[in-house]
Design a protein around this motif. Sequence first.
Motif, PDB file in Angstrom:
ATOM      1  N   PRO A 167     -28.824 -78.956  19.787  1.00  0.00           N
ATOM      2  CA  PRO A 167     -28.314 -77.618  20.113  1.00  0.00           C
ATOM      3  C   PRO A 167     -28.262 -77.385  21.622  1.00  0.00           C
ATOM      4  CG  PRO A 167     -30.546 -77.491  19.224  1.00  0.00           C
ATOM      5  CD  PRO A 167     -30.115 -78.917  19.093  1.00  0.00           C
TER       6      PRO A 167
ATOM      7  N   CYS B 268     -21.852 -74.535  21.985  1.00  0.00           N
ATOM      8  CA  CYS B 268     -23.195 -73.984  22.170  1.00  0.00           C
ATOM      9  C   CYS B 268     -23.633 -73.171  20.952  1.00  0.00           C
ATOM     10  CB  CYS B 268     -23.212 -73.084  23.401  1.00  0.00           C
ATOM     11  SG  CYS B 268     -23.049 -73.996  24.933  1.00  0.00           S
ATOM     12  N   VAL B 269     -24.945 -73.017  20.818  1.00  0.00           N
ATOM     13  CA  VAL B 269     -25.480 -72.079  19.833  1.00  0.00           C
ATOM     14  C   VAL B 269     -25.892 -70.770  20.498  1.00  0.00           C
ATOM     15  CG1 VAL B 269     -26.259 -73.908  18.267  1.00  0.00           C
ATOM     16  CG2 VAL B 269     -27.863 -72.974  19.966  1.00  0.00           C
TER      17      VAL B 269
ATOM     18  N   TYR C 242     -23.035 -66.306  17.985  1.00  0.00           N
ATOM     19  CA  TYR C 242     -23.952 -67.025  18.875  1.00  0.00           C
ATOM     20  C   TYR C 242     -25.259 -66.257  19.028  1.00  0.00           C
ATOM     21  CZ  TYR C 242     -19.628 -69.393  20.201  1.00  0.00           C
ATOM     22  OH  TYR C 242     -18.445 -70.089  20.182  1.00  0.00           O
ATOM     23  N   ARG C 243     -26.289 -66.979  19.397  1.00  0.00           N
ATOM     24  CA  ARG C 243     -27.568 -66.379  19.761  1.00  0.00           C
ATOM     25  C   ARG C 243     -27.554 -66.011  21.237  1.00  0.00           C
ATOM     26  NH1 ARG C 243     -30.658 -65.458  15.107  1.00  0.00           N
ATOM     27  NH2 ARG C 243     -30.091 -67.069  13.599  1.00  0.00           N
TER      28      ARG C 243
ATOM     29  N   TRP D 178     -31.836 -70.753  14.204  1.00  0.00           N
ATOM     30  CA  TRP D 178     -32.573 -70.513  15.456  1.00  0.00           C
ATOM     31  C   TRP D 178     -34.055 -70.700  15.145  1.00  0.00           C
ATOM     32  CZ3 TRP D 178     -31.054 -70.219  20.342  1.00  0.00           C
ATOM     33  CH2 TRP D 178     -31.886 -69.638  21.308  1.00  0.00           C
TER      34      TRP D 178
ATOM     35  N   PRO E 131     -25.856 -69.200  14.051  1.00  0.00           N
ATOM     36  CA  PRO E 131     -26.453 -70.529  13.932  1.00  0.00           C
ATOM     37  C   PRO E 131     -27.954 -70.425  13.709  1.00  0.00           C
ATOM     38  CG  PRO E 131     -25.847 -70.084  16.222  1.00  0.00           C
ATOM     39  CD  PRO E 131     -25.340 -68.931  15.408  1.00  0.00           C
TER      40      PRO E 131
END
Length: 248
Positions: free
Chosen positions: A168, A189-190, A212-213, A7, A5
Motif C-alpha cells: 500500500p 495510492c490508498v 481513499y483514506r 486500513w 480500501p
Amino acid sequence: TAELPSWPYSRYIAHRGGGRLAPENTLAAMRVGAAHGFTMFEYDVKLSRDNVLVLMHDDNVDRTSNGTGPAAAKSYAELAQLDFGAWHSAAYAGEPLPTLAAVARYTVANHIASNVEIKPCPGREAETGAAVALACKQLWQGASTPPLLSSFAEESLQAALDAAPELPRALLVEKVPADWRERLAKYQCVALNINQQDATRDLIDAVHAAGYRIAAWTVNDPERARVLLDWGIDGIFTDELAAIRPAA
Ligand code: G3P
Ligand code: MG
C-alpha cells in the motif's frame, strides 16, 4: 460513494518512532513509542552512499548526530560510527543509526505497524523508492500487516509502485493539490497524507467519497487531535506521545 480500501492501521501514529521524547528515527525512540501504547510508527528512510537503507530525516547528518555533512556522501560504515542519540539528551548517548532491516525485525516481532516514509537523498528519488519497496516486500514477508509506503517525492512513489505494486502507498503533500484525485489514482495510492493545517471536515469527506483514506501530520495539540478524529480522519501523526495516544 466509493468503497474504502482496507486500513489495518492505528489512528494514532508515533511520528519518527518516539516523537519528542527520544532521538527521532532510532530503535530507542521505538521502544518509547511502544511503551506509550502506540501500535504504529512513522519513520523516514534513505540510502547511504553504498546503498544501505537507513532511518534519517534530514539530508545532512548535522542535526541528529555528532557528524557533519550530507548523508548521501557517507557509507553505511561511516554512518554507523556516528552517535545519533547524544544530540537529544545524555540518556541516549551512543544510540546508533538503525537500518531499515533492523527496524523491520523490531516492529514485526512486536506487532507494530509501520509507515515507511521514503525520504530520498536529492537526486536519488527513483532508486530509493525502488530499494525501499523491494526491501519492504522481503522484510515484511509473512507479517500480518504490510508497511504503508509514503513519500513527498512522486518519482519515489512511482518507483515503489513499479517495484512492489502489492504494497500500500500514500501520497504525502505539503499543500493539498487541486488534482489530488488524479495523483492518488496515478500512483495507485490508498491514502492522502496531509499537513494537519489543511484538514477540514469537507476535505476528509471528499477524500473518503473518492475512495481513499486520509491521515494528517503533525498533530501535537490534543484538542486538534480530538477534532480531527471526530471528523473521521484515518490517522494522525504525533510527536506528543504522552498527551495524544491510543486508549489503554
Ligand atoms: O510522514 C509524515 C511526516 O513525517 C512528513 O513530514 O518532514 O516530518 O517527514 P516530515
Ligand atoms: Mg516523516
